[in-house]
Motif scaffolding. Structure first.
Motif: not given
Length: 203
Positions: A132-133, A136-137, A140
Protein backbone atom coordinates in the motif's frame (compact mmCIF):
# COMPACT_ATOMS: atom_id res chain seq x y z
CA UNK A 1 58.94 25.39 25.57
CA UNK A 2 55.38 24.13 25.96
CA UNK A 3 52.90 23.80 23.17
CA UNK A 4 49.59 25.59 23.48
CA UNK A 5 47.09 22.77 23.04
CA UNK A 6 43.94 24.59 24.08
CA UNK A 7 40.84 23.91 21.96
CA UNK A 8 40.93 27.50 20.73
CA UNK A 9 44.52 27.17 19.50
CA UNK A 10 43.79 23.83 17.88
CA UNK A 11 40.83 25.42 16.09
CA UNK A 12 43.04 28.24 14.80
CA UNK A 13 45.57 25.72 13.45
CA UNK A 14 42.78 23.72 11.84
CA UNK A 15 41.38 26.85 10.21
CA UNK A 16 44.78 27.59 8.68
CA UNK A 17 45.08 24.04 7.33
CA UNK A 18 41.56 24.19 5.89
CA UNK A 19 42.40 27.47 4.17
CA UNK A 20 45.56 25.95 2.67
CA UNK A 21 43.71 22.95 1.25
CA UNK A 22 40.93 25.12 -0.15
CA UNK A 23 43.45 27.45 -1.81
CA UNK A 24 45.03 24.38 -3.43
CA UNK A 25 41.62 23.29 -4.70
CA UNK A 26 41.81 20.07 -2.68
CA UNK A 27 38.48 20.03 -0.90
CA UNK A 28 38.40 16.31 -1.74
CA UNK A 29 41.29 15.75 0.69
CA UNK A 30 39.57 17.97 3.23
CA UNK A 31 36.42 15.87 3.04
CA UNK A 32 38.44 12.67 3.35
CA UNK A 33 40.29 14.02 6.40
CA UNK A 34 37.11 15.11 8.16
CA UNK A 35 35.15 11.96 7.40
CA UNK A 36 31.41 11.55 6.84
CA UNK A 37 30.38 11.02 10.51
CA UNK A 38 32.14 14.22 11.63
CA UNK A 39 30.74 16.07 8.63
CA UNK A 40 27.21 15.13 9.73
CA UNK A 41 27.96 16.29 13.28
CA UNK A 42 29.18 19.61 11.88
CA UNK A 43 26.06 19.87 9.74
CA UNK A 44 23.85 19.42 12.80
CA UNK A 45 25.90 21.90 14.82
CA UNK A 46 25.62 24.48 12.04
CA UNK A 47 21.88 23.99 11.84
CA UNK A 48 21.20 24.24 15.57
CA UNK A 49 20.91 28.00 15.47
CA UNK A 50 18.06 27.64 12.96
CA UNK A 51 16.31 24.64 14.46
CA UNK A 52 13.33 25.16 16.70
CA UNK A 53 12.32 23.07 19.65
CA UNK A 54 9.31 20.92 18.85
CA UNK A 55 6.76 20.62 21.64
CA UNK A 56 4.10 17.92 21.70
CA UNK A 57 1.34 19.19 23.96
CA UNK A 58 -1.06 17.32 26.22
CA UNK A 59 -3.66 17.29 23.46
CA UNK A 60 -1.09 16.27 20.83
CA UNK A 61 -0.59 19.59 19.13
CA UNK A 62 2.82 20.02 17.50
CA UNK A 63 4.30 23.43 18.29
CA UNK A 64 7.52 24.99 16.95
CA UNK A 65 8.46 26.96 20.05
CA UNK A 66 11.22 29.06 18.51
CA UNK A 67 9.16 29.90 15.43
CA UNK A 68 6.77 32.10 17.41
CA UNK A 69 4.93 29.04 18.72
CA UNK A 70 3.62 28.19 15.27
CA UNK A 71 1.58 25.03 15.10
CA UNK A 72 2.42 22.24 12.67
CA UNK A 73 -1.07 21.64 11.33
CA UNK A 74 -1.28 17.99 10.40
CA UNK A 75 -4.03 15.43 10.89
CA UNK A 76 -4.06 12.83 13.72
CA UNK A 77 -2.86 10.07 11.37
CA UNK A 78 0.17 12.17 10.37
CA UNK A 79 0.90 12.88 14.03
CA UNK A 80 0.79 9.15 14.77
CA UNK A 81 3.24 8.41 11.95
CA UNK A 82 5.50 11.23 13.12
CA UNK A 83 5.50 10.00 16.71
CA UNK A 84 6.44 6.51 15.56
CA UNK A 85 9.55 7.81 13.81
CA UNK A 86 10.38 10.13 16.69
CA UNK A 87 10.41 7.08 18.95
CA UNK A 88 12.91 5.29 16.69
CA UNK A 89 15.80 7.67 16.01
CA UNK A 90 17.84 4.94 14.31
CA UNK A 91 15.16 4.57 11.67
CA UNK A 92 12.64 2.04 10.39
CA UNK A 93 12.42 0.30 7.05
CA UNK A 94 9.03 0.78 5.42
CA UNK A 95 8.91 -2.91 4.51
CA UNK A 96 9.10 -3.77 8.23
CA UNK A 97 6.37 -1.42 9.41
CA UNK A 98 4.07 -4.35 10.22
CA UNK A 99 6.38 -5.09 13.16
CA UNK A 100 5.39 -1.69 14.60
CA UNK A 101 1.64 -2.05 14.06
CA UNK A 102 0.66 -2.10 17.73
CA UNK A 103 2.88 0.86 18.54
CA UNK A 104 1.50 2.88 15.65
CA UNK A 105 -2.01 1.91 16.73
CA UNK A 106 -1.34 3.32 20.21
CA UNK A 107 -0.17 6.64 18.75
CA UNK A 108 -3.14 6.92 16.39
CA UNK A 109 -5.62 6.00 19.13
CA UNK A 110 -4.12 8.75 21.30
CA UNK A 111 -4.11 11.45 18.62
CA UNK A 112 -7.59 10.63 17.25
CA UNK A 113 -9.58 9.97 20.40
CA UNK A 114 -12.92 10.84 18.84
CA UNK A 115 -12.47 8.55 15.84
CA UNK A 116 -14.07 5.12 15.56
CA UNK A 117 -11.61 2.46 16.68
CA UNK A 118 -12.35 0.20 13.72
CA UNK A 119 -11.52 3.01 11.29
CA UNK A 120 -8.29 3.66 13.16
CA UNK A 121 -7.30 0.02 12.88
CA UNK A 122 -8.16 -0.07 9.19
CA UNK A 123 -6.04 3.03 8.59
CA UNK A 124 -3.11 1.54 10.49
CA UNK A 125 -3.40 -1.68 8.46
CA UNK A 126 -3.08 0.39 5.28
CA UNK A 127 -0.03 2.18 6.69
CA UNK A 128 1.88 -1.00 7.57
CA UNK A 129 0.96 -2.87 4.38
CA UNK A 130 4.12 -2.93 2.20
CA UNK A 131 1.95 -3.13 -0.94
CA UNK A 132 0.00 0.00 0.00
CA UNK A 133 1.22 3.53 -0.74
CA UNK A 134 -0.45 5.04 2.35
CA UNK A 135 2.76 5.51 4.36
CA UNK A 136 4.44 7.35 1.47
CA UNK A 137 1.43 9.62 1.11
CA UNK A 138 1.45 10.47 4.83
CA UNK A 139 5.20 11.20 4.86
CA UNK A 140 4.82 13.37 1.75
CA UNK A 141 2.12 15.39 3.48
CA UNK A 142 4.32 15.85 6.56
CA UNK A 143 7.15 17.04 4.32
CA UNK A 144 4.87 19.50 2.50
CA UNK A 145 3.68 21.09 5.75
CA UNK A 146 7.20 21.61 7.10
CA UNK A 147 8.41 23.01 3.76
CA UNK A 148 5.64 25.58 3.95
CA UNK A 149 7.02 26.73 7.33
CA UNK A 150 10.79 26.77 6.75
CA UNK A 151 13.55 26.47 4.17
CA UNK A 152 14.51 23.13 2.62
CA UNK A 153 17.73 22.73 4.63
CA UNK A 154 16.04 23.31 7.97
CA UNK A 155 13.02 21.19 7.04
CA UNK A 156 15.31 18.26 6.29
CA UNK A 157 15.73 17.77 10.05
CA UNK A 158 11.97 17.59 10.70
CA UNK A 159 10.69 15.44 7.86
CA UNK A 160 10.78 11.66 7.58
CA UNK A 161 13.82 11.29 5.33
CA UNK A 162 15.79 8.43 3.80
CA UNK A 163 19.03 6.95 5.02
CA UNK A 164 20.78 3.90 3.60
CA UNK A 165 22.93 1.87 5.96
CA UNK A 166 25.50 -0.49 4.42
CA UNK A 167 26.24 -3.80 6.13
CA UNK A 168 29.12 -6.15 5.40
CA UNK A 169 29.16 -9.75 6.60
CA UNK A 170 32.75 -10.90 6.32
CA UNK A 171 34.05 -10.23 2.83
CA UNK A 172 31.35 -11.83 0.71
CA UNK A 173 27.91 -10.59 1.71
CA UNK A 174 26.86 -6.95 1.49
CA UNK A 175 23.34 -5.74 2.16
CA UNK A 176 21.64 -2.42 2.70
CA UNK A 177 19.01 -1.16 5.11
CA UNK A 178 16.86 1.51 3.49
CA UNK A 179 15.79 3.33 6.59
CA UNK A 180 13.35 6.17 7.12
CA UNK A 181 14.04 8.49 10.03
CA UNK A 182 13.70 11.95 11.54
CA UNK A 183 17.13 13.53 12.13
CA UNK A 184 15.96 16.30 14.48
CA UNK A 185 18.19 16.11 17.60
CA UNK A 186 15.97 14.57 20.26
CA UNK A 187 17.02 17.11 22.88
CA UNK A 188 14.94 19.59 20.85
CA UNK A 189 11.78 17.48 21.27
CA UNK A 190 9.74 18.45 24.31
CA UNK A 191 6.90 16.34 25.70
CA UNK A 192 4.44 18.46 27.64
CA UNK A 193 3.28 15.68 29.94
CA UNK A 194 4.15 12.20 31.08
CA UNK A 195 1.38 10.54 29.06
CA UNK A 196 2.99 11.65 25.81
CA UNK A 197 6.41 10.62 27.03
CA UNK A 198 5.12 7.21 28.05
CA UNK A 199 3.76 6.62 24.57
CA UNK A 200 7.15 7.30 23.02
CA UNK A 201 9.13 5.21 25.50
CA UNK A 202 6.81 2.34 26.41
CA UNK A 203 7.51 -0.14 23.64
Amino acid sequence: MTTDTTPENTARQLSQLVSQLRSMGRTDLLLHAIGTPVLEELRIEAAKSKLSRLKITRDYRFILIDYDNREVEIQPVHKAVYMLFLAHPKGIEFKRLAEYREELLRYYTATARSMDKQKIEESVDHLVNPLDNAINEKCSRIKKVFLEMMDVYTASYYIVSSHTRRHVNGTSKIWFERLKLITLPRELVIMENQDVLNLLTDK
